[in-house]
Write a protein that holds these residues in place. Structure first.
Motif, short mmCIF file in Angstrom:
data_model
loop_
_atom_site.label_atom_id
_atom_site.label_comp_id
_atom_site.label_asym_id
_atom_site.label_seq_id
_atom_site.Cartn_x
_atom_site.Cartn_y
_atom_site.Cartn_z
N PRO A 99 0.79 -1.24 0.00
CA PRO A 99 0.00 0.00 0.00
C PRO A 99 0.82 1.28 0.00
O PRO A 99 0.32 2.33 -0.39
N GLY A 100 2.08 1.24 0.38
CA GLY A 100 2.91 2.44 0.40
C GLY A 100 3.55 2.75 -0.94
O GLY A 100 4.31 3.70 -1.05
N GLN A 101 3.23 1.96 -1.97
CA GLN A 101 3.89 2.13 -3.27
C GLN A 101 2.87 2.38 -4.38
O GLN A 101 2.91 1.74 -5.43
N ALA A 102 1.99 3.33 -4.16
CA ALA A 102 0.99 3.67 -5.18
C ALA A 102 1.67 4.30 -6.39
O ALA A 102 2.80 4.79 -6.30
N PHE A 103 0.97 4.29 -7.52
CA PHE A 103 1.52 4.86 -8.75
C PHE A 103 0.40 5.55 -9.51
O PHE A 103 -0.78 5.31 -9.26
N LEU A 104 0.78 6.43 -10.43
CA LEU A 104 -0.20 7.27 -11.11
C LEU A 104 -0.65 6.74 -12.47
O LEU A 104 -1.78 7.01 -12.88
N GLU A 105 0.18 6.05 -13.17
CA GLU A 105 -0.15 5.56 -14.51
C GLU A 105 -0.52 4.08 -14.45
O GLU A 105 0.24 3.27 -13.93
N ASP A 106 -1.64 3.75 -15.04
CA ASP A 106 -2.15 2.38 -15.04
C ASP A 106 -1.56 1.60 -16.21
O ASP A 106 -2.27 0.99 -17.01
N SER A 107 -0.24 1.67 -16.34
CA SER A 107 0.44 0.96 -17.43
C SER A 107 1.91 0.80 -17.05
O SER A 107 2.38 1.38 -16.09
N ARG A 108 2.62 0.02 -17.84
CA ARG A 108 4.05 -0.17 -17.62
C ARG A 108 4.82 1.02 -18.19
O ARG A 108 4.38 1.64 -19.14
N SER A 109 6.00 1.24 -17.65
CA SER A 109 6.85 2.33 -18.17
C SER A 109 7.52 1.94 -19.47
O SER A 109 7.98 2.80 -20.21
N GLY A 110 7.61 0.67 -19.76
CA GLY A 110 8.28 0.21 -20.97
C GLY A 110 9.73 -0.15 -20.73
O GLY A 110 10.38 -0.72 -21.60
N GLN A 111 10.26 0.18 -19.57
CA GLN A 111 11.66 -0.10 -19.30
C GLN A 111 11.93 -1.60 -19.16
O GLN A 111 12.97 -2.07 -19.59
N ALA A 112 11.00 -2.35 -18.58
CA ALA A 112 11.21 -3.80 -18.44
C ALA A 112 11.26 -4.46 -19.82
O ALA A 112 12.14 -5.28 -20.09
N THR A 113 10.35 -4.07 -20.68
CA THR A 113 10.33 -4.63 -22.04
C THR A 113 11.59 -4.22 -22.79
O THR A 113 12.21 -5.04 -23.48
N GLY A 114 11.98 -2.97 -22.64
CA GLY A 114 13.19 -2.49 -23.30
C GLY A 114 14.42 -3.24 -22.82
O GLY A 114 15.27 -3.64 -23.62
N ALA A 115 14.52 -3.46 -21.50
CA ALA A 115 15.67 -4.19 -20.96
C ALA A 115 15.68 -5.62 -21.49
O ALA A 115 16.74 -6.15 -21.85
N PHE A 116 14.52 -6.24 -21.57
CA PHE A 116 14.44 -7.61 -22.09
C PHE A 116 14.98 -7.68 -23.52
O PHE A 116 15.83 -8.51 -23.84
N PHE A 117 14.51 -6.78 -24.38
CA PHE A 117 14.94 -6.82 -25.78
C PHE A 117 16.41 -6.42 -25.96
O PHE A 117 17.12 -6.98 -26.79
N VAL A 118 16.90 -5.48 -25.16
CA VAL A 118 18.32 -5.13 -25.21
C VAL A 118 19.14 -6.35 -24.78
O VAL A 118 20.17 -6.67 -25.39
N GLY A 119 18.68 -7.04 -23.74
CA GLY A 119 19.36 -8.25 -23.28
C GLY A 119 19.40 -9.33 -24.34
O GLY A 119 20.42 -10.02 -24.52
N VAL A 120 18.30 -9.49 -25.07
CA VAL A 120 18.27 -10.48 -26.15
C VAL A 120 19.30 -10.12 -27.22
O VAL A 120 20.05 -10.98 -27.70
N ILE A 121 19.35 -8.85 -27.59
CA ILE A 121 20.31 -8.41 -28.62
C ILE A 121 21.74 -8.62 -28.14
O ILE A 121 22.59 -9.14 -28.88
N VAL A 122 22.04 -8.24 -26.90
CA VAL A 122 23.39 -8.42 -26.36
C VAL A 122 23.73 -9.91 -26.31
O VAL A 122 24.85 -10.32 -26.66
N SER A 123 22.76 -10.75 -25.92
CA SER A 123 23.00 -12.20 -25.88
C SER A 123 23.27 -12.75 -27.28
O SER A 123 24.15 -13.61 -27.45
N LEU A 124 22.53 -12.27 -28.25
CA LEU A 124 22.77 -12.72 -29.63
C LEU A 124 24.17 -12.33 -30.11
O LEU A 124 24.85 -13.11 -30.78
#
Length: 183
Positions: A138-163
């Motif tokens: 309850p102490g970690q409320a947020f304003l936007e009802d969506s993802r920031s996109g950073q997790a998805t971006g990190a995932f895809f950057v990681g895939v590219i670096v792994s490749l």
């Protein structure tokens, strides 16, 4: 001294062979591959954590108490800017304060102060806004009802670096086989 057919001399010869460290190209490729897999893991973990928070969210009303931009020291001495929006709210009889725009611990960073200011200017001090809270945190409320996109971006950057690391490892192995054929 050669091979007498007993196998004992083969073992002795094998124990005298020098142990060679991996070639620099191979070692670097392994490092890049592991770093890429680590980034993939962080991205995937953040995505799953954000998904859980978004599934369990409860809509609440909050009041914005501060709006601004925080300057952070980025990588290689470069500065980055984070929109800072602090808001207060009550949940289940308890008062809380949060400064999260998106769920999760990572918040968007901008290289340009004006871009961060533009994002923060969507909110005004004293404004009543809709916020979201995960009842489990309850102490970690947020304003936007969506993802920031950073997790998805990190995932895809990681895939590219792994490749890239995997390709380097493949090339190093291919070169080693070519050298073996020439020997």
């Amino acid at each position: 001294m050669g091979n007498s057919g007993t196998g004992d001399t083969d073992a002795e010869d094998a124990s005298r062979l020098p142990v060679r460290p991996p070639k620099p190209g191979k070692a670097m490729s392994v490092f890049v591959l592991l770093a890429g897999l680590g980034i993939v893991g962080v991205g995937a973990y953040s995505y799953v954590a954000d998904s859980g928070t978004l599934e369990n969210r409860v809509q609440i009303t909050a009041e914005v108490s501060e709006v601004g931009v925080e300057q952070l020291q980025g990588s290689r001495g470069r500065e980055s800017y984070v929109p800072a929006v602090t808001f207060q709210y009550r949940f289940r009889g308890t008062s809380y304060t949060s400064d999260r725009i998106y769920p999760g611990t990572t918040q968007p960073r901008y290289e340009d102060r004006a871009a961060a200011q533009s994002r923060a200017s969507a909110y005004a001090v004293g404004e009543r806004v809709t916020a979201y809270v995960d009842p489990g945190a309850p102490g970690q409320a947020f304003l936007e009802d969506s993802r920031s996109g950073q997790a998805t971006g990190a995932f895809f950057v990681g895939v590219i670096v792994s490749l890239i690391g995997g390709l380097g490892l493949y090339q190093a192995r291919r070169e080693a086989r070519a050298r073996e054929r020439l020997s």
